[in-house]
Structure formats: structure tokens, C-alpha cells
Scaffold this active site. Structure first.
Site, PDB file in Angstrom:
ATOM      1  N   HIS A   7       5.148  -8.116  -6.042  1.00 22.35           N
ATOM      2  CA  HIS A   7       4.628  -9.046  -7.501  1.00 22.35           C
ATOM      3  C   HIS A   7       5.460  -7.531  -8.064  1.00 22.35           C
ATOM      4  CE1 HIS A   7       0.603  -7.361  -6.150  1.00 22.35           C
ATOM      5  NE2 HIS A   7       0.443  -7.259  -7.538  1.00 22.35           N
ATOM      6  N   HIS A  79       2.841  -0.244 -11.113  1.00 22.67           N
ATOM      7  CA  HIS A  79       3.040  -0.939  -9.901  1.00 22.67           C
ATOM      8  C   HIS A  79       4.119  -1.693  -9.138  1.00 22.67           C
ATOM      9  CE1 HIS A  79      -0.835  -3.341 -10.150  1.00 22.67           C
ATOM     10  NE2 HIS A  79       0.436  -3.401  -8.486  1.00 22.67           N
ATOM     11  N   GLU A 130       1.756  -0.561  -3.906  1.00 20.28           N
ATOM     12  CA  GLU A 130       0.977  -1.345  -3.981  1.00 20.28           C
ATOM     13  C   GLU A 130       1.211  -1.918  -2.204  1.00 20.28           C
ATOM     14  OE1 GLU A 130      -0.505  -4.746  -6.003  1.00 20.28           O
ATOM     15  OE2 GLU A 130      -2.467  -4.412  -4.795  1.00 20.28           O
TER      16      GLU A 130
HETATM   17 CO    CO Z   1      -0.812  -5.306  -7.675  1.00 22.88          CO
END
Ligand code: CO
Length: 138
Positions: A7, A79, A130
Site C-alpha cells: 500500500h 509511507h 514499512e
Molecule cells: Co502502512
């Protein structure tokens, strides 16, 4: 080491207004808002054909995304999340290569119920990355 883009996360100061924009202007399909107190955010997921967008709004005092909003008024890209198949192995390999892991270095449970870690943006030219463990399905 890295797998799919899981994502892209965008911080917004007004989740409801952001949802309306994504829905009305882009025709996005939105999830119901989900409160994640342990991460200090409320999140809405948007599925697009090859990945997911997450809209994050600060939740509670001391939300990690509140400081981001002080610098990026109204919101912005926060992010990207990349999948790994074994997060502890990936972490140890990254530490071995000199990367820094945020927090205590132990994975936390992310929005999709999988273990996640964040890497120091200073090691990736300003981008917060991440890592999310997504076990290969057999
Ligand atoms: Co995230």
C-alpha cells in the site's frame, strides 16, 4: 528481499473530506473507517487494481501522524509498504547492512493483521518504508 507494493499511505487532516474527494472525484471504493488506537490512527482503505491506498487520520493524543501534519499542512504522502515473506529475516538482514529500524525493532501488528516494521527514512533518502510480512500462500 522485497515483494509486492502492499500500500501507499497518505495522511489527511480530515478523513471524511478526503473520503468524499476520493469517492466523488476518482470513483474510489472505500472501506469503513477503522480505528487503530495502538497505531494512533484511523484508517480507510481504498482498493485499486494493483495495490491499496490507505488514508490515515490522527487518532488520540500523541499520534505519530500529528507531527507529520504540523509539517505537511492538510496532509501528504506518508509511507509506502512493501511485502516481505519473513519479517524477522528481512529485519536482521537490513540491520546487517546498516539500516535502522524504528521503535524497539520488534514487529507490531499492522492494519491487515500482519507483522509490520518501519525503517528509518534517513537510510532511504527521505522516504518512510514499512515492511509487512505476507506469508506466501501454499
Ligand atoms: Co502502512
Amino acid at each position: 528481499m522485497i515483494g509486492k507494493l502492499n500500500h501507499v499511505a497518505l495522511v489527511v487532516s480530515d478523513l471524511e473530506a478526503a473520503c468524499k474527494s476520493w469517492q466523488h472525484m476518482l470513483g474510489a471504493q472505500l472501506s469503513e473507517p477503522q480505528a487503530l488506537p495502538e497505531h494512533g490512527v484511523t484508517v480507510v482503505f481504498i482498493d485499486v487494481p494493483n495495490t491499496r491506498i490507505e488514508l490515515l487520520e490522527p487518532l488520540g493524543d500523541g499520534s505519530p501522524v500529528s507531527r507529520f501534519l504540523e509539517k505537511h499542512v492538510g496532509g501528504g504522502m506518508h509511507h509506502i509498504c512493501l511485502e516481505v515473506d519473513d519479517i524477522l529475516r528481512a529485519r536482521d538482514e537490513l540491520i546487517g547492512k546498516g539500516a535502522r529500524i524504528l521503535g524497539d525493532g520488534e514487529p507490531k501488528t499492522g492494519a491487515h493483521g500482519n507483522p509490520v516494521l518501519f525503517m528509518h527514512p534517513g537510510d532511504f533518502h527521505g522516504t518512510l518504508i514499512e515492511l509487512e510480512e505476507v506469508r506466501p500462500t501454499t
